[in-house]
Design a protein around this motif. Structure first.
Motif, PDB file in Angstrom:
ATOM      1  N   THR A   1       0.831  -1.210   0.000  1.00  0.00           N
ATOM      2  CA  THR A   1       0.000   0.000   0.000  1.00  0.00           C
ATOM      3  C   THR A   1       0.862   1.255   0.000  1.00  0.00           C
ATOM      4  OG1 THR A   1      -1.758  -1.152   1.197  1.00  0.00           O
ATOM      5  CG2 THR A   1      -1.806   1.249   1.238  1.00  0.00           C
ATOM      6  N   ALA A   2       1.916   1.243   0.795  1.00  0.00           N
ATOM      7  CA  ALA A   2       2.818   2.398   0.840  1.00  0.00           C
ATOM      8  C   ALA A   2       3.451   2.645  -0.528  1.00  0.00           C
ATOM      9  CB  ALA A   2       3.898   2.178   1.900  1.00  0.00           C
ATOM     10  N   ILE A   3       3.870   1.566  -1.194  1.00  0.00           N
ATOM     11  CA  ILE A   3       4.459   1.689  -2.534  1.00  0.00           C
ATOM     12  C   ILE A   3       3.444   2.283  -3.507  1.00  0.00           C
ATOM     13  CG2 ILE A   3       5.303   0.388  -4.529  1.00  0.00           C
ATOM     14  CD1 ILE A   3       6.570  -1.584  -2.526  1.00  0.00           C
ATOM     15  N   LEU A   4       2.211   1.793  -3.459  1.00  0.00           N
ATOM     16  CA  LEU A   4       1.170   2.270  -4.372  1.00  0.00           C
ATOM     17  C   LEU A   4       0.855   3.752  -4.129  1.00  0.00           C
ATOM     18  CD1 LEU A   4      -1.288  -0.777  -4.415  1.00  0.00           C
ATOM     19  CD2 LEU A   4       0.247  -0.026  -6.242  1.00  0.00           C
ATOM     20  N   LEU A   5       0.768   4.146  -2.865  1.00  0.00           N
ATOM     21  CA  LEU A   5       0.489   5.555  -2.568  1.00  0.00           C
ATOM     22  C   LEU A   5       1.597   6.454  -3.103  1.00  0.00           C
ATOM     23  CD1 LEU A   5      -0.938   5.424   1.098  1.00  0.00           C
ATOM     24  CD2 LEU A   5      -2.207   5.678  -1.046  1.00  0.00           C
ATOM     25  N   LYS A   6       2.847   6.012  -2.956  1.00  0.00           N
ATOM     26  CA  LYS A   6       3.969   6.787  -3.496  1.00  0.00           C
ATOM     27  C   LYS A   6       3.890   6.846  -5.018  1.00  0.00           C
ATOM     28  CE  LYS A   6       7.127   8.225  -1.591  1.00  0.00           C
ATOM     29  NZ  LYS A   6       7.404   9.563  -0.998  1.00  0.00           N
ATOM     30  N   ASP A   7       3.635   5.703  -5.647  1.00  0.00           N
ATOM     31  CA  ASP A   7       3.577   5.638  -7.111  1.00  0.00           C
ATOM     32  C   ASP A   7       2.423   6.462  -7.685  1.00  0.00           C
ATOM     33  OD1 ASP A   7       5.779   4.029  -7.223  1.00  0.00           O
ATOM     34  OD2 ASP A   7       4.689   2.160  -7.600  1.00  0.00           O
ATOM     35  N   LEU A   8       1.327   6.528  -6.941  1.00  0.00           N
ATOM     36  CA  LEU A   8       0.158   7.272  -7.415  1.00  0.00           C
ATOM     37  C   LEU A   8       0.271   8.775  -7.181  1.00  0.00           C
ATOM     38  CD1 LEU A   8      -2.657   4.777  -6.338  1.00  0.00           C
ATOM     39  CD2 LEU A   8      -1.997   5.357  -8.678  1.00  0.00           C
ATOM     40  N   GLY A   9       1.345   9.198  -6.531  1.00  0.00           N
ATOM     41  CA  GLY A   9       1.612  10.624  -6.411  1.00  0.00           C
ATOM     42  C   GLY A   9       1.092  11.315  -5.172  1.00  0.00           C
ATOM     43  N   VAL A  10       0.790  10.548  -4.111  1.00  0.00           N
ATOM     44  CA  VAL A  10       0.391  11.186  -2.855  1.00  0.00           C
ATOM     45  C   VAL A  10       1.570  12.015  -2.345  1.00  0.00           C
ATOM     46  CG1 VAL A  10      -0.371  10.804  -0.474  1.00  0.00           C
ATOM     47  CG2 VAL A  10      -1.203   9.312  -2.307  1.00  0.00           C
ATOM     48  N   LYS A  11       1.304  13.268  -1.984  1.00  0.00           N
ATOM     49  CA  LYS A  11       2.379  14.217  -1.660  1.00  0.00           C
ATOM     50  C   LYS A  11       3.256  13.755  -0.491  1.00  0.00           C
ATOM     51  CE  LYS A  11      -0.479  18.142  -3.172  1.00  0.00           C
ATOM     52  NZ  LYS A  11      -1.775  17.423  -3.305  1.00  0.00           N
ATOM     53  N   LYS A  12       2.616  13.210   0.552  1.00  0.00           N
ATOM     54  CA  LYS A  12       3.358  12.766   1.727  1.00  0.00           C
ATOM     55  C   LYS A  12       2.768  11.444   2.182  1.00  0.00           C
ATOM     56  CE  LYS A  12       4.708  14.255   6.403  1.00  0.00           C
ATOM     57  NZ  LYS A  12       4.584  15.333   7.406  1.00  0.00           N
ATOM     58  N   VAL A  13       3.626  10.457   2.404  1.00  0.00           N
ATOM     59  CA  VAL A  13       3.155   9.145   2.847  1.00  0.00           C
ATOM     60  C   VAL A  13       3.769   8.829   4.212  1.00  0.00           C
ATOM     61  CG1 VAL A  13       3.101   6.670   2.381  1.00  0.00           C
ATOM     62  CG2 VAL A  13       2.844   8.301   0.492  1.00  0.00           C
ATOM     63  N   VAL A  14       2.902   8.526   5.155  1.00  0.00           N
ATOM     64  CA  VAL A  14       3.301   8.152   6.513  1.00  0.00           C
ATOM     65  C   VAL A  14       2.823   6.720   6.733  1.00  0.00           C
ATOM     66  CG1 VAL A  14       3.004   8.660   8.976  1.00  0.00           C
ATOM     67  CG2 VAL A  14       3.076  10.532   7.304  1.00  0.00           C
ATOM     68  N   ALA A  15       3.648   5.891   7.360  1.00  0.00           N
ATOM     69  CA  ALA A  15       3.245   4.496   7.567  1.00  0.00           C
ATOM     70  C   ALA A  15       3.574   4.028   8.970  1.00  0.00           C
ATOM     71  CB  ALA A  15       3.920   3.590   6.537  1.00  0.00           C
TER      72      ALA A  15
ATOM     73  N   LYS B   1      13.175   2.323   3.205  1.00  0.00           N
ATOM     74  CA  LYS B   1      13.861   1.974   1.955  1.00  0.00           C
ATOM     75  C   LYS B   1      12.988   2.241   0.733  1.00  0.00           C
ATOM     76  CE  LYS B   1      17.839   0.097   3.374  1.00  0.00           C
ATOM     77  NZ  LYS B   1      19.177   0.619   2.952  1.00  0.00           N
ATOM     78  N   ILE B   2      11.664   2.070   0.877  1.00  0.00           N
ATOM     79  CA  ILE B   2      10.783   2.257  -0.275  1.00  0.00           C
ATOM     80  C   ILE B   2      10.318   3.705  -0.410  1.00  0.00           C
ATOM     81  CG2 ILE B   2      10.006  -0.136  -0.252  1.00  0.00           C
ATOM     82  CD1 ILE B   2       7.419   0.771   1.047  1.00  0.00           C
ATOM     83  N   GLY B   3      10.852   4.589   0.445  1.00  0.00           N
ATOM     84  CA  GLY B   3      10.609   6.018   0.262  1.00  0.00           C
ATOM     85  C   GLY B   3       9.491   6.624   1.074  1.00  0.00           C
ATOM     86  N   VAL B   4       9.001   5.900   2.098  1.00  0.00           N
ATOM     87  CA  VAL B   4       7.979   6.484   2.977  1.00  0.00           C
ATOM     88  C   VAL B   4       8.561   7.720   3.661  1.00  0.00           C
ATOM     89  CG1 VAL B   4       6.732   6.087   5.148  1.00  0.00           C
ATOM     90  CG2 VAL B   4       6.685   4.366   3.337  1.00  0.00           C
ATOM     91  N   ASP B   5       7.783   8.800   3.687  1.00  0.00           N
ATOM     92  CA  ASP B   5       8.292  10.069   4.215  1.00  0.00           C
ATOM     93  C   ASP B   5       8.475  10.049   5.731  1.00  0.00           C
ATOM     94  OD1 ASP B   5       8.179  11.886   1.725  1.00  0.00           O
ATOM     95  OD2 ASP B   5       6.211  10.942   1.745  1.00  0.00           O
ATOM     96  N   ARG B   6       7.611   9.294   6.416  1.00  0.00           N
ATOM     97  CA  ARG B   6       7.756   9.208   7.863  1.00  0.00           C
ATOM     98  C   ARG B   6       7.235   7.865   8.342  1.00  0.00           C
ATOM     99  NH1 ARG B   6       5.064  12.828  12.714  1.00  0.00           N
ATOM    100  NH2 ARG B   6       6.084  11.711  14.385  1.00  0.00           N
ATOM    101  N   VAL B   7       8.006   7.214   9.190  1.00  0.00           N
ATOM    102  CA  VAL B   7       7.602   5.940   9.778  1.00  0.00           C
ATOM    103  C   VAL B   7       7.193   6.180  11.225  1.00  0.00           C
ATOM    104  CG1 VAL B   7       8.336   3.606  10.407  1.00  0.00           C
ATOM    105  CG2 VAL B   7       9.133   4.632   8.261  1.00  0.00           C
ATOM    106  N   VAL B   8       6.030   5.663  11.590  1.00  0.00           N
ATOM    107  CA  VAL B   8       5.489   5.856  12.933  1.00  0.00           C
ATOM    108  C   VAL B   8       5.462   4.515  13.654  1.00  0.00           C
ATOM    109  CG1 VAL B   8       3.430   6.494  14.240  1.00  0.00           C
ATOM    110  CG2 VAL B   8       4.076   7.812  12.219  1.00  0.00           C
ATOM    111  N   TYR B   9       5.931   4.532  14.904  1.00  0.00           N
ATOM    112  CA  TYR B   9       5.870   3.345  15.749  1.00  0.00           C
ATOM    113  C   TYR B   9       4.799   3.589  16.810  1.00  0.00           C
ATOM    114  CZ  TYR B   9      10.283   2.198  13.490  1.00  0.00           C
ATOM    115  OH  TYR B   9      11.239   1.929  12.555  1.00  0.00           O
ATOM    116  N   PRO B  10       3.689   2.850  16.762  1.00  0.00           N
ATOM    117  CA  PRO B  10       2.560   3.120  17.660  1.00  0.00           C
ATOM    118  C   PRO B  10       2.933   3.138  19.139  1.00  0.00           C
ATOM    119  CG  PRO B  10       1.935   1.537  15.993  1.00  0.00           C
ATOM    120  CD  PRO B  10       3.407   1.725  15.859  1.00  0.00           C
ATOM    121  N   GLU B  11       3.909   2.318  19.521  1.00  0.00           N
ATOM    122  CA  GLU B  11       4.326   2.294  20.928  1.00  0.00           C
ATOM    123  C   GLU B  11       4.932   3.625  21.359  1.00  0.00           C
ATOM    124  OE1 GLU B  11       5.240   0.136  18.629  1.00  0.00           O
ATOM    125  OE2 GLU B  11       4.194  -1.703  19.193  1.00  0.00           O
ATOM    126  N   ARG B  12       5.452   4.366  20.400  1.00  0.00           N
ATOM    127  CA  ARG B  12       6.103   5.637  20.733  1.00  0.00           C
ATOM    128  C   ARG B  12       5.273   6.847  20.337  1.00  0.00           C
ATOM    129  NH1 ARG B  12      11.387   3.456  18.271  1.00  0.00           N
ATOM    130  NH2 ARG B  12      10.933   4.905  16.593  1.00  0.00           N
TER     131      ARG B  12
END
Length: 222
Positions: free
Chosen positions: A87-101, A114-125
């Motif tokens: 899903t993250a790859i598809l959102l990036k490929d489809l041109g979503v301005k900012k992708v958070v995962a 590595k696949i270019g997600v703009d920000r990675v979130v860890y729910p525990e933190r």
């Protein structure tokens, strides 16, 4: 503390995704929620701007939902790491301005980076509410809600405030909020005086009501 109203698409409406969606709606933004579970979608349909049951790993489905027009896409899928990554790859490929995962582990997070997600979130933190405020305010570094109305916020000093003293800003008289500390490269100034000068990339620690800090940010930080 939002500067402008934005459009968010959240894929995955579990505990984290639904919490994030609710808070973004409270902040006045538009949210499209996507989840495979129809019951979950039905529960959130009265909360979010739009909620749809769809397969987020299908490119044509995401395209038909117009995700490329959204300001930010959040991949909040719970336990299906493969679906999260795809899903993250598809959102990036489809041109979503900012992708958070959301990442389930450090390894998952590294793959997302590595696949270019703009920000990675860890729910525990990162709680959903805190992340919501950070997403809609580029200068907001941290956010702690003291009560329903009072907040402590960390705001990065932008270029336009470089060289300004606290007396120039006069936040208490103008907005009702107070700058209680300034984090500078060479140390932290606690209870700064009116003559203390801000430098670009300093961090201001501000306390006040949500409305006061929002007014300060919208008026002063342009």
């Amino acid at each position: 503390m939002a500067i402008k109203h934005s459009q968010f698409v959240i894929v995955g409406l579990g505990r984290f995704g639904s919490s994030l969606g609710r808070e973004l709606i409270e902040l006045g933004h538009e949210v499209l929620g996507i989840d495979l579970d129809e019951e979950t979608v039905q529960d959130m349909s009265s909360v979010l701007t739009y909620a749809v049951s769809a397969d987020c790993t299908d490119e044509e489905t995401l395209r038909s939902l117009g995700v490329r027009n959204f300001d930010c896409g959040v991949v909040a899928i719970g336990d299906d790491i493969q679906a999260s990554i795809l899903t993250a790859i598809l959102l990036k490929d489809l041109g979503v301005k900012k992708v958070v995962a959301k990442a389930m582990s450090e390894l998952h997070g590294r793959v997302l980076e590595k696949i270019g997600v703009d920000r990675v979130v860890y729910p525990e933190r990162d709680m959903g509410i805190r992340v919501a405020h950070q997403l809609v305010s580029p200068n907001l570094l941290d956010y702690i809600e003291l009560s329903k109305d009072y907040t402590i916020a960390e705001l990065a000093v932008p270029k336009c405030l470089n060289g300004k003293s606290l007396n120039d800003l006069n936040p208490r008289a103008r907005f009702g909020c107070s700058i209680v500390a300034i984090n500078k490269a060479n140390g932290i100034i606690i209870a700064p005086s009116a003559t203390d000068v801000l430098t670009e990339r300093d961090i201001m620690v501000i306390i006040g009501t949500n409305e006061q800090i929002e007014d300060f940010e919208a008026t002063v930080i342009r």
